[in-house]
Design an enzyme around this catalytic site. Sequence first.
Site, PDB file in Angstrom:
ATOM      1  N   SER A 101       1.075  -1.070   0.110  1.00 40.25           N
ATOM      2  CA  SER A 101       0.229   0.343  -0.149  1.00 40.25           C
ATOM      3  C   SER A 101       1.083   1.080  -0.026  1.00 40.25           C
ATOM      4  O   SER A 101       1.954   1.080   0.170  1.00 40.25           O
ATOM      5  CB  SER A 101      -0.831  -0.453   1.302  1.00 40.25           C
ATOM      6  OG  SER A 101      -1.213   1.119   1.329  1.00 40.25           O
TER       7      SER A 101
ATOM      8  N   TYR B 289      -1.868  -0.462  10.454  1.00 39.41           N
ATOM      9  CA  TYR B 289      -2.146  -1.508   8.953  1.00 39.41           C
ATOM     10  C   TYR B 289      -1.249  -0.752   8.391  1.00 39.41           C
ATOM     11  O   TYR B 289      -0.259  -0.887   7.240  1.00 39.41           O
ATOM     12  CB  TYR B 289      -3.131  -0.508   7.916  1.00 39.41           C
ATOM     13  CG  TYR B 289      -3.505  -0.342   6.517  1.00 39.41           C
ATOM     14  CD1 TYR B 289      -4.361  -1.501   6.737  1.00 39.41           C
ATOM     15  CD2 TYR B 289      -3.293   0.218   5.845  1.00 39.41           C
ATOM     16  CE1 TYR B 289      -4.174  -2.140   4.456  1.00 39.41           C
ATOM     17  CE2 TYR B 289      -3.374  -0.017   4.339  1.00 39.41           C
ATOM     18  CZ  TYR B 289      -3.812  -1.146   4.541  1.00 39.41           C
ATOM     19  OH  TYR B 289      -3.774  -1.541   2.718  1.00 39.41           O
TER      20      TYR B 289
HETATM   21  P1  NAD Z   1     -10.870  -6.728   0.288  1.00 40.47           P
HETATM   22  O1  NAD Z   1     -11.746  -6.034   1.374  1.00 40.47           O
HETATM   23  O2  NAD Z   1     -12.145  -5.533  -1.312  1.00 40.47           O
HETATM   24  O3  NAD Z   1     -10.319  -7.285  -0.488  1.00 40.47           O
HETATM   25  C1  NAD Z   1      -9.443  -7.744   0.726  1.00 40.47           C
HETATM   26  C2  NAD Z   1      -9.214  -9.916   0.799  1.00 40.47           C
HETATM   27  O4  NAD Z   1      -8.562 -10.472   1.297  1.00 40.47           O
HETATM   28  C3  NAD Z   1     -10.969  -9.856   1.252  1.00 40.47           C
HETATM   29  O5  NAD Z   1     -11.319 -11.172  -0.376  1.00 40.47           O
HETATM   30  C4  NAD Z   1     -11.027 -10.171   2.173  1.00 40.47           C
HETATM   31  O6  NAD Z   1     -11.450 -11.842   2.082  1.00 40.47           O
HETATM   32  C5  NAD Z   1      -9.941 -11.027   2.792  1.00 40.47           C
HETATM   33  N1  NAD Z   1      -8.634 -11.587   3.433  1.00 40.47           N
HETATM   34  C6  NAD Z   1      -9.383 -10.562   4.461  1.00 40.47           C
HETATM   35  N2  NAD Z   1      -8.438 -11.561   5.805  1.00 40.47           N
HETATM   36  C7  NAD Z   1      -8.092 -13.173   4.845  1.00 40.47           C
HETATM   37  C8  NAD Z   1      -7.544 -13.639   6.078  1.00 40.47           C
HETATM   38  N3  NAD Z   1      -7.303 -13.737   7.581  1.00 40.47           N
HETATM   39  N4  NAD Z   1      -7.404 -15.121   4.338  1.00 40.47           N
HETATM   40  C9  NAD Z   1      -7.474 -14.804   3.383  1.00 40.47           C
HETATM   41  N5  NAD Z   1      -7.899 -13.672   3.085  1.00 40.47           N
HETATM   42  C10 NAD Z   1      -8.879 -13.002   3.936  1.00 40.47           C
HETATM   43  O7  NAD Z   1     -10.231  -4.973  -0.287  1.00 40.47           O
HETATM   44  P2  NAD Z   1      -9.224  -4.543  -1.158  1.00 40.47           P
HETATM   45  O8  NAD Z   1      -9.023  -2.853  -1.507  1.00 40.47           O
HETATM   46  O9  NAD Z   1      -9.654  -5.114  -2.029  1.00 40.47           O
HETATM   47  O10 NAD Z   1      -8.203  -4.947  -0.422  1.00 40.47           O
HETATM   48  C11 NAD Z   1      -7.138  -6.252  -1.481  1.00 40.47           C
HETATM   49  C12 NAD Z   1      -5.782  -5.731  -0.779  1.00 40.47           C
HETATM   50  O11 NAD Z   1      -4.655  -4.337  -1.347  1.00 40.47           O
HETATM   51  C13 NAD Z   1      -4.980  -5.257   0.473  1.00 40.47           C
HETATM   52  O12 NAD Z   1      -4.008  -6.134   0.778  1.00 40.47           O
HETATM   53  C14 NAD Z   1      -5.210  -4.168   1.219  1.00 40.47           C
HETATM   54  O13 NAD Z   1      -4.601  -3.508   1.744  1.00 40.47           O
HETATM   55  C15 NAD Z   1      -4.761  -4.140  -0.574  1.00 40.47           C
HETATM   56  N6  NAD Z   1      -5.019  -2.617  -0.165  1.00 40.47           N
HETATM   57  C16 NAD Z   1      -5.884  -1.300  -0.973  1.00 40.47           C
HETATM   58  C17 NAD Z   1      -6.326  -0.232  -1.031  1.00 40.47           C
HETATM   59  C18 NAD Z   1      -7.800   0.576  -1.661  1.00 40.47           C
HETATM   60  O14 NAD Z   1      -6.915   1.039  -1.397  1.00 40.47           O
HETATM   61  N7  NAD Z   1      -8.340  -0.655  -1.987  1.00 40.47           N
HETATM   62  C19 NAD Z   1      -5.258   0.609  -1.455  1.00 40.47           C
HETATM   63  C20 NAD Z   1      -3.786  -0.001  -0.588  1.00 40.47           C
HETATM   64  C21 NAD Z   1      -3.768  -1.430  -0.591  1.00 40.47           C
END
Ligand code: NAD
Length: 273
Positions: A158, A171
Amino acid sequence: MSSSAQDFKGQVVIVTGSSSGIGQACAVHFGSLGAHVVVNYHSSEDEANETLQQIIAKGGDGIVVQADVSKEEDVLFLFEQTISKFGRLDVLVSNAGLQVDAPFLDMSLKQWQKVIDVNLTGQFICTREAARQFVKQAQSNPKETATQSIGKIVMMSSVHDIIPWAGHVNYASSKGGIMMLMRSISQELAPYKIRINSVSPGAIRTTINKAVWSDEAKMEELMHLIPYRRIGTPEDVAKAVAWLASDDSDYVNGETLYIDGGMTLYPEFADNG
Ligand code: NAD
């Protein structure tokens, strides 16, 4: 196994946390590029099956496997299922992650630990298992090591691996930790010809930040942080992940690619420096 960014035919790709958001977009994109995709989910089986349907609709195939990435026995099960179905692994997209927000003064050990367990320890367990599998495959078929990487790992970080984030210290610490985990294992595993990189998204429109993009005033505020003046899409990230997992980026190792519309350019200095 050789690949350009457009061709993952025959390659086996695990995407953790791919029942939603960025993980889902990655899984579907790899499916559209011909990969066998392992859709890992934590609790949303229906959404994981929906991901698989989208993969199939795009010409790929795959399986759905439940596993909590923070539990070693679950991750071992995920890899066993992958190898038992497809016989090998070529790419790990270590994407699963979550937020449990609280002001620092109020943050409980449980809130701290939960995020570190999933976002950082989960990355450790998954990347270790992928690396073990890559080495095992290369030892049993040394020809595959001749010119290309024996396996690729893309870790989901991130912008908060470098931008401090008040109210989200668990985080930000987990993502900062991913950077040094990624760089240290890249250094250690490069001689095996395993490539490991991270992507660091800025604001991407997924459920994790729905509170922001579903609120007009918050979106307007957010735009001040994004020089490119739009929120990112999961597909923006998926395309970059596929490039990092392809042989087109064969000489890129231990790097973090920021996919953030310029969020890390200190935009508040644009007219205020
Ligand atoms: P999201 O909540 O849609 O996806 C996160 C996924 O991780 C979900 O499908 C959830 O079920 C899964 N998950 C959570 N805990 C888990 C576990 N213990 N075991 C297996 N799966 C698990 O949100 P997203 O935005 O798609 O996030 C995906 C990744 O991208 C994350 O690592 C997040 O930190 C990172 N990210 C997102 C953003 C953003 O703006 N959306 C920005 C930077 C980083």
